[in-house]
Write an enzyme that holds these catalytic residues in place. Structure first.
Site, PDB file in Angstrom:
ATOM      1  N   ASP A  16       0.809  -1.365   0.041  1.00  0.00           N
ATOM      2  CA  ASP A  16       0.040   0.076   0.212  1.00  0.00           C
ATOM      3  C   ASP A  16       1.052   1.253  -0.062  1.00  0.00           C
ATOM      4  O   ASP A  16       0.605   2.178   0.673  1.00  0.00           O
ATOM      5  CB  ASP A  16      -0.835   0.008   1.235  1.00  0.00           C
ATOM      6  CG  ASP A  16      -2.041  -1.202   1.161  1.00  0.00           C
ATOM      7  OD1 ASP A  16      -1.878  -1.843   0.193  1.00  0.00           O
ATOM      8  OD2 ASP A  16      -2.977  -1.159   1.887  1.00  0.00           O
ATOM      9  N   LYS A 114      -6.969  -5.115  -3.350  1.00  0.00           N
ATOM     10  CA  LYS A 114      -7.831  -5.647  -1.966  1.00  0.00           C
ATOM     11  C   LYS A 114      -8.647  -4.436  -1.479  1.00  0.00           C
ATOM     12  O   LYS A 114      -8.343  -3.320  -1.759  1.00  0.00           O
ATOM     13  CB  LYS A 114      -6.677  -6.077  -0.893  1.00  0.00           C
ATOM     14  CG  LYS A 114      -5.982  -4.980  -0.154  1.00  0.00           C
ATOM     15  CD  LYS A 114      -4.982  -5.300   0.593  1.00  0.00           C
ATOM     16  CE  LYS A 114      -4.272  -4.356   1.212  1.00  0.00           C
ATOM     17  NZ  LYS A 114      -4.739  -3.264   1.854  1.00  0.00           N
ATOM     18  N   CYS A 159      -2.207  -2.604   7.511  1.00  0.00           N
ATOM     19  CA  CYS A 159      -2.205  -3.679   6.530  1.00  0.00           C
ATOM     20  C   CYS A 159      -0.872  -4.352   6.299  1.00  0.00           C
ATOM     21  O   CYS A 159      -0.785  -5.505   6.029  1.00  0.00           O
ATOM     22  CB  CYS A 159      -2.286  -2.507   5.159  1.00  0.00           C
ATOM     23  SG  CYS A 159      -3.891  -2.213   4.971  1.00  0.00           S
TER      24      CYS A 159
HETATM   25  C1  VGL Z   1      -4.766   0.813   5.310  1.00  0.00           C
HETATM   26  C2  VGL Z   1      -6.339   1.826   6.866  1.00  0.00           C
HETATM   27  C3  VGL Z   1      -7.565   1.737   5.984  1.00  0.00           C
HETATM   28  C4  VGL Z   1      -3.465   0.354   5.382  1.00  0.00           C
HETATM   29  C5  VGL Z   1      -5.683   0.743   4.598  1.00  0.00           C
HETATM   30  O1  VGL Z   1      -2.919   0.298   4.358  1.00  0.00           O
HETATM   31  O2  VGL Z   1      -2.528   0.288   6.372  1.00  0.00           O
HETATM   32  N1  VGL Z   1      -5.104   1.387   6.795  1.00  0.00           N
HETATM   33  N2  VGL Z   1      -6.884   1.013   4.612  1.00  0.00           N
END
Ligand code: VGL
Ligand code: ZN
Length: 212
Positions: A16, A114, A159
């Site tokens: 991410d 995802k 994540c």
């Molecule tokens: C994430 C909160 C919501 C992350 C993704 O990548 O850690 N955190 N969506």
């Protein structure tokens, strides 16, 4: 201090590293963009690289704006348990959902998306937040013969952490390169995530622990 020799059965899982998780983004992780040069420098040391991308439809259930009484960083009770509410982020096709422009995406063999089901969040790259709906990543990694995963990216306590725990659950050795990660750190969530990772047998390491 442990030294890790990188080999052909290792995969580098970069979680991410997207604009919305970097300064100026909708759910900016403090210092989030600092991971980009660290990760880029690590990439040539791995034979196999997988990137993940948080990829939500608009009005996703994890967005505070989808709940009448919802506040960002509050929680709601979802059918699958407690869900933290976030600012709208990583909406499919938006600039916020794109990878950080300086992240080297060229060497990636797989880009796994995802969180694309409106009613369920997916922190982990392996399972959605009901802990039972698989993304397919475990099967992919197993079929390719990988036995050990090195993790980096955003955010350590969501994540990255959830992916590390699920990686263990799926039978992989897991090493989190903490200096190549940054955390959101919501009410002690970083400390909790680190304790959970340690208890699950995740190696908390640094890029300096990789053999030259
Ligand atoms: C994430 C909160 C919501 C992350 C993704 O990548 O850690 N955190 N969506
Ligand atoms: Zn998300």
């Amino acid at each position: 201090m442990s030294t890790f020799q990188i080999g052909r059965q290792d995969a580098f899982l970069v979680v991410d590293v997207q604009n919305d998780f970097c300064p100026g983004g909708a759910l900016a992780v403090p210092d989030g963009d600092a991971v980009v040069p660290v990760i880029n420098a690590l990439m040539p040391r791995f034979d196999h690289i997988v990137l993940t991308q948080d990829w939500h439809p608009s009005a996703h259930h994890s967005f505070a704006t989808s709940h009448a009484e919802g506040e960002p960083f509050g929680t709601v009770q979802a059918p699958y348990g407690e869900q933290v509410l976030w600012p709208d982020h990583c909406v499919q096709g938006t600039k916020g959902a794109a990878f950080h422009p300086d992240l080297d995406t060229v060497p990636a063999e797989l880009i796994l998306r995802k969180g694309f089901r409106r009613g369920i969040d997916s922190y982990s790259a392996f399972y959605e937040n009901d802990r039972t709906t698989p993304t397919g990543l475990a099967g992919y990694l197993r079929e390719r013969g990988f036995t050990r995963l090195f993790l980096a990216g955003l955010a350590t306590d969501f994540c990255v952490g959830w992916s590390a725990l699920d990686g263990r659950r799926e039978g992989f050795q897991v090493v989190v390169l903490e200096d190549a990660c940054r955390a959101i750190d919501l009410e002690g969530s970083l400390q909790k995530a680190r304790a959970a990772m340690r208890a699950a047998g995740v190696a908390l390491a640094a890029t300096g622990d990789l053999a030259a």
